[in-house]
Write a protein that holds these residues in place. Structure first.
Motif, PDB file in Angstrom:
ATOM      1  N   SER A  23       0.845  -1.191   0.000  1.00  0.00           N
ATOM      2  CA  SER A  23       0.000   0.000   0.000  1.00  0.00           C
ATOM      3  C   SER A  23       0.885   1.248   0.000  1.00  0.00           C
ATOM      4  O   SER A  23       1.698   1.430   0.893  1.00  0.00           O
ATOM      5  N   THR A  40      -3.184   0.473  -3.725  1.00  0.00           N
ATOM      6  CA  THR A  40      -3.097  -0.811  -3.033  1.00  0.00           C
ATOM      7  C   THR A  40      -2.928  -1.942  -4.037  1.00  0.00           C
ATOM      8  O   THR A  40      -3.698  -2.048  -4.995  1.00  0.00           O
ATOM      9  N   GLU A  57     -14.076   2.473   4.288  1.00  0.00           N
ATOM     10  CA  GLU A  57     -13.187   2.322   3.139  1.00  0.00           C
ATOM     11  C   GLU A  57     -13.997   2.089   1.876  1.00  0.00           C
ATOM     12  O   GLU A  57     -14.981   1.354   1.883  1.00  0.00           O
ATOM     13  N   CYS A  59     -12.978   1.048  -2.244  1.00  0.00           N
ATOM     14  CA  CYS A  59     -11.882   0.630  -3.112  1.00  0.00           C
ATOM     15  C   CYS A  59     -12.370   0.572  -4.547  1.00  0.00           C
ATOM     16  O   CYS A  59     -13.404  -0.052  -4.836  1.00  0.00           O
ATOM     17  N   LEU A 104      -5.905  -1.585  -6.584  1.00  0.00           N
ATOM     18  CA  LEU A 104      -7.044  -0.802  -6.123  1.00  0.00           C
ATOM     19  C   LEU A 104      -6.601   0.606  -5.743  1.00  0.00           C
ATOM     20  O   LEU A 104      -5.484   0.801  -5.270  1.00  0.00           O
ATOM     21  N   SER A 106      -7.677   2.943  -2.896  1.00  0.00           N
ATOM     22  CA  SER A 106      -8.423   2.821  -1.645  1.00  0.00           C
ATOM     23  C   SER A 106      -8.539   4.185  -0.982  1.00  0.00           C
ATOM     24  O   SER A 106      -7.557   4.914  -0.890  1.00  0.00           O
TER      25      SER A 106
END
Length: 128
Positions: A23, A40, A57, A59, A104, A106
């Motif tokens: 990340s 991520t 969160e 994503c 992703l 995020s």
């Protein structure tokens, strides 16, 4: 206004190997924006049980594919163009397909400090 590059983040403590991926914490609480943005990477073929008890969160998948499964057993396919939203501090499984890494974008609210790491060794999954 400011800019930040992935390569620059990799030279800091805000580049985190969280166990089944990495990340880049591009925005953190110290930036004062009120949210965190991360790039991520979820490693191919991995499965992680995760929960964010103090953060919401969302994503957005930009490459690769996989799935997210909630604790009721509902499985949601994730592929480029899909956003999944953990709007209730959802305990969940995140899986990347074995064909390749899933990438992703995020977003966390409230923001992360930036150095948090998962502990994927416990029965109940990782939570922070």
């Amino acid at each position: 206004m400011f800019t930040r590059q992935l390569a620059d983040v990799e030279k800091t403590d805000f580049f985190v190997d969280w166990g089944n991926g990495t990340s880049h914490r591009l925005l953190t609480s110290q930036d004062g924006m009120g949210f965190t943005i991360c790039h991520t990477v979820v490693r191919a073929g991995s499965e992680s049980r995760l929960q964010y008890r103090r953060h919401l969160e969302a994503c957005y998948c930009i490459s690769g594919s996989g799935e997210v499964e909630d604790m009721t057993g509902a499985v949601h396919r994730v592929e480029p163009g899909t956003v999944y939203v953990l709007d209730a501090h959802d305990d969940h499984f995140l899986r990347a397909d074995s064909a390749g890494d899933m990438v992703l974008v995020s977003v966390f609210n409230p923001p992360l400090k930036g150095t948090e790491k998962h502990s994927l060794n416990g029965e109940g999954g990782s939570a922070y």
